[in-house]
Scaffold this active site. Sequence first.
Site, PDB file in Angstrom:
ATOM      1  N   CYS A   1       0.832  -0.744  -0.419  1.00  0.00           N
ATOM      2  CA  CYS A   1       0.345  -0.117  -0.092  1.00  0.00           C
ATOM      3  C   CYS A   1       1.069   0.926  -0.093  1.00  0.00           C
ATOM      4  O   CYS A   1       0.611   1.966  -0.849  1.00  0.00           O
ATOM      5  CB  CYS A   1      -1.174  -0.291   1.126  1.00  0.00           C
ATOM      6  SG  CYS A   1      -0.916  -0.841   2.659  1.00  0.00           S
TER       7      CYS A   1
ATOM      8  N   ASP B   1      -2.864  -8.261  -4.543  1.00  0.00           N
ATOM      9  CA  ASP B   1      -2.771  -7.645  -3.756  1.00  0.00           C
ATOM     10  C   ASP B   1      -3.673  -6.282  -4.652  1.00  0.00           C
ATOM     11  O   ASP B   1      -2.756  -6.051  -5.786  1.00  0.00           O
ATOM     12  CB  ASP B   1      -1.512  -7.231  -3.334  1.00  0.00           C
ATOM     13  CG  ASP B   1      -1.766  -6.425  -1.822  1.00  0.00           C
ATOM     14  OD1 ASP B   1      -3.097  -5.709  -1.431  1.00  0.00           O
ATOM     15  OD2 ASP B   1      -1.173  -5.522  -1.415  1.00  0.00           O
TER      16      ASP B   1
ATOM     17  N   HIS C   1      -5.260  -2.011  -4.711  1.00  0.00           N
ATOM     18  CA  HIS C   1      -5.915  -0.585  -3.628  1.00  0.00           C
ATOM     19  C   HIS C   1      -6.619  -0.032  -4.880  1.00  0.00           C
ATOM     20  O   HIS C   1      -6.022   0.083  -6.180  1.00  0.00           O
ATOM     21  CB  HIS C   1      -4.323   0.352  -3.391  1.00  0.00           C
ATOM     22  CG  HIS C   1      -3.991  -1.364  -2.185  1.00  0.00           C
ATOM     23  ND1 HIS C   1      -3.235  -1.556  -2.626  1.00  0.00           N
ATOM     24  CD2 HIS C   1      -4.135  -1.247  -1.054  1.00  0.00           C
ATOM     25  CE1 HIS C   1      -2.474  -1.765  -1.632  1.00  0.00           C
ATOM     26  NE2 HIS C   1      -3.396  -1.735  -0.276  1.00  0.00           N
TER      27      HIS C   1
ATOM     28  N   HIS D   1      -8.494  -0.862   0.126  1.00  0.00           N
ATOM     29  CA  HIS D   1      -7.438  -2.491   0.481  1.00  0.00           C
ATOM     30  C   HIS D   1      -8.527  -3.715  -0.463  1.00  0.00           C
ATOM     31  O   HIS D   1      -9.077  -3.900   0.772  1.00  0.00           O
ATOM     32  CB  HIS D   1      -6.390  -2.977   1.709  1.00  0.00           C
ATOM     33  CG  HIS D   1      -6.263  -1.383   2.493  1.00  0.00           C
ATOM     34  ND1 HIS D   1      -4.950  -1.774   2.194  1.00  0.00           N
ATOM     35  CD2 HIS D   1      -6.386   0.194   3.081  1.00  0.00           C
ATOM     36  CE1 HIS D   1      -4.668   0.059   2.851  1.00  0.00           C
ATOM     37  NE2 HIS D   1      -4.925   0.725   3.326  1.00  0.00           N
TER      38      HIS D   1
ATOM     39  N   GLN E   1       1.231 -12.194  -3.216  1.00  0.00           N
ATOM     40  CA  GLN E   1      -0.219 -11.719  -2.212  1.00  0.00           C
ATOM     41  C   GLN E   1      -1.385 -11.028  -3.496  1.00  0.00           C
ATOM     42  O   GLN E   1      -0.729 -10.164  -4.222  1.00  0.00           O
ATOM     43  CB  GLN E   1      -0.822 -10.944  -1.807  1.00  0.00           C
ATOM     44  CG  GLN E   1      -0.780 -10.112  -1.250  1.00  0.00           C
ATOM     45  CD  GLN E   1      -0.952 -10.037   0.275  1.00  0.00           C
ATOM     46  OE1 GLN E   1      -1.514 -10.328   1.479  1.00  0.00           O
ATOM     47  NE2 GLN E   1      -0.755  -8.718   0.860  1.00  0.00           N
TER      48      GLN E   1
ATOM     49  N   LYS F   1     -14.141  -2.677   7.837  1.00  0.00           N
ATOM     50  CA  LYS F   1     -13.786  -3.827   6.957  1.00  0.00           C
ATOM     51  C   LYS F   1     -14.894  -4.110   7.015  1.00  0.00           C
ATOM     52  O   LYS F   1     -15.720  -4.632   7.589  1.00  0.00           O
ATOM     53  CB  LYS F   1     -12.049  -4.380   7.755  1.00  0.00           C
ATOM     54  CG  LYS F   1     -12.301  -4.728   9.154  1.00  0.00           C
ATOM     55  CD  LYS F   1     -11.156  -5.423   9.235  1.00  0.00           C
ATOM     56  CE  LYS F   1     -11.692  -6.005  10.425  1.00  0.00           C
ATOM     57  NZ  LYS F   1      -9.767  -6.536  11.111  1.00  0.00           N
TER      58      LYS F   1
ATOM     59  N   ARG G   1       7.597 -10.746   6.142  1.00  0.00           N
ATOM     60  CA  ARG G   1       7.606 -10.301   6.122  1.00  0.00           C
ATOM     61  C   ARG G   1       8.547 -11.423   7.979  1.00  0.00           C
ATOM     62  O   ARG G   1       8.669 -12.797   7.550  1.00  0.00           O
ATOM     63  CB  ARG G   1       5.877 -10.482   7.530  1.00  0.00           C
ATOM     64  CG  ARG G   1       5.573  -9.975   6.178  1.00  0.00           C
ATOM     65  CD  ARG G   1       3.834  -9.760   6.634  1.00  0.00           C
ATOM     66  NE  ARG G   1       2.617  -8.765   5.326  1.00  0.00           N
ATOM     67  CZ  ARG G   1       1.797  -8.402   5.645  1.00  0.00           C
ATOM     68  NH1 ARG G   1       1.006  -9.915   6.433  1.00  0.00           N
ATOM     69  NH2 ARG G   1       1.162  -7.872   4.796  1.00  0.00           N
TER      70      ARG G   1
END
Length: 729
Positions: free
Chosen positions: A420, A469, A471, A596, A467, A550, A449
């Site tokens: 992000c 991912d 946005h 997200h 992932q 969320k 991570r």
Amino acid sequence: LSVFPFYNEYKSYLRTMSDVADDIKKISITEGGKPNKKANKKEKQKGGGTNESNELSPWPSYIQDRITLFDRLYNEYQEFLKTVERKAIKITLPDGKVVEGESWTTTPYDVASGISAGLANNSVISKVNGVLWDLDRPLEGDCTVELLNFDSDQGKEVYWHSTAHVLGEAMERKFGGCLCYGPPIAEGFYYDMYMGPDMSVSEGDYAGLESIMKGIIKEKQPFQRLEMSKDDLLEMFKYNEFKCRIINNKITTPTTTVYRCGPLIDLCRGPHVRNTGKIKSLKVVKNSSTYWEGKADMESLQRIYGISFPDTKLMKEWKQFQEEAAKRDHRKIGLQQELFFFHELSAGSCFWLPRGARIYNTLVQWIQEEYNKRGFKEVVTPNMYNTKLWERSGHWQHYAENMFSFDVENEKYALKPMNCPGHCLMFGHRPRSWRELPLRLADFGVLHRNELSGALSGLTRVRRFQQDDAHIFCTPEQITDEIRGCLEFLNAVYTVIGFTYELKLSTRPEKYLGELSVWEEAESQLKKALDEFGAPWTVDPGDGAFYGPKIDITIRDALRRPHQCATIQLDFQLPIRFDLLYNAPDGTEKRPVIVHRAILGSVERMTGILTENFAGKWPFWLSPRQVMVVPVMPMFNDYATEICDKLHAKHFAIDCDLDNGSTLNKKVRNAQLAQYNFIFVCGEKEQNAGTVNVRTRDNQVHGEFTLEDVTEKLLRLRQSKSNTDCLDQ
């Protein structure tokens, strides 16, 4: 309870009397005056004895010190309760019925007993005015009361939390040591204990622990709640540095509660079941090492896991489930099918072998196809950034210990753990117009991570992953449409895989950033999108992120196990932190909202889940072994190779068994065991006709097809993404 101040002496007395009874049995005689050999033989077969659990004798001295202080304070509290004025109260049940009660006297258990003995017996816990409440804790005024059994999520949580206390008591009595945290988890519970640097738990300790726990259950020790001041708590737990840390660093109120069952008194918010006798079946399942609060530079602790149920039937079903889950373990299947492996020289990072990489790439390509349909633009961003980026985004302050960081030319850099902030730089690198919104940026960039080594678990917990991912930068007015689009995307993907899912709207937490009006409008739009989507959903009040509400999505696999992979989150804070703006139609500059969004989540984790969901029996479109060509004799090897080459050109995962030393039946059987979806058998007849004889791994015979026909059928089957190996798609 009056015997608890002398609990050790009392237990010693019981053991002495038990030993006397055993001695009498051993010298029992027949009427003829001879020893009863059958009785002695039967006694030997029982085994075990009173020392089977290897319980400490005497128990650690801190147990009695705790009890002494607890008894004094508890008696003072009971005297105080006698002075509290009792009043008539009204208790409203879920069906609207109102029953009478008395404040500081009537308990939820009394209410349940007034309805039926069965309801009272089956209730695990109650909710009073929406708050979990001990069944034996008196009601304090007019209220609503709801009774929960083990079938409810909160009922299970309380039940397993109570069993964790039983485990904690057993651990103190067997090992001594200092108890740390002992929470319920998704399936069962655990307790951590500090035993010093030279002591650890092994599987050989399980039977002894279970023996002590079963004794605790048989005693039906009541759970007693007591509110204590911080000073009294520090005195009670002065022997335990870890509890003192919690009291000093975690407790912000003048008082908090402890719970007692038998000799165990533990710092705990509760609530709990009425007594330990409510636990009918339990098992210690595994142990591991961990660090205090998960920090590698802190003390090493021993963690013991367990499971419990209110009847033996549920335990039997759980054991059967575990056996099936063990067969499906993705780590085991990954090695058997040569999909992937892990190596200590890169712990937490998967090595994808060719067949595993095929599955991985197929999933990525599938999502990329969906991106193209749904207006997402795929981008590529750097893997490492100066930590100034993470300081600006706020991640460095809260997430630095989970990031891999290093120095580059006297500047600190870190590998990205999420995409992000990089996407925010992309949005903000030039002026943006409202005409560009919504801007949907997707990124399969590699993420890292710094998970603790003890937390790593196959593909489900790794250090290196990718992932799906994305946005979405949009205007506040576009939130409803974008969320609905995300939900439709999610439904399309999970329908193909065959997962069911549950939706939960998590709303504004107590500590949140931003204006209340913005939150309320955002939550209103999320609710509208969920309603328009049409699937059932529930609300989880106060569980939203601090930066926005969320939607939590829980999927269930073939074994009905829950997994949380997808996420849909609104974010008001990153646009502020990065000062993101767009030019509105009226000429003013306005701030976008970020959504997200991930569907598969980590591709690694999803692959692990799918491996277990399909038990390694991959559907054709995802399979790393789609077709095996088997010639009936060596003279047809060239024709088999020709078939293999033609289908390989169509990007099918096809192999050819040219082992001349194996029989036809053995080749077919080997292909079926290796989970090839289809086996093509070819001999003289097939070679002359340009055909193949098709059967499946389940030994279903489809018959003879021309190579052109079967190729077309396989192409349609692959395109359909069906989870069944049916050629007539």
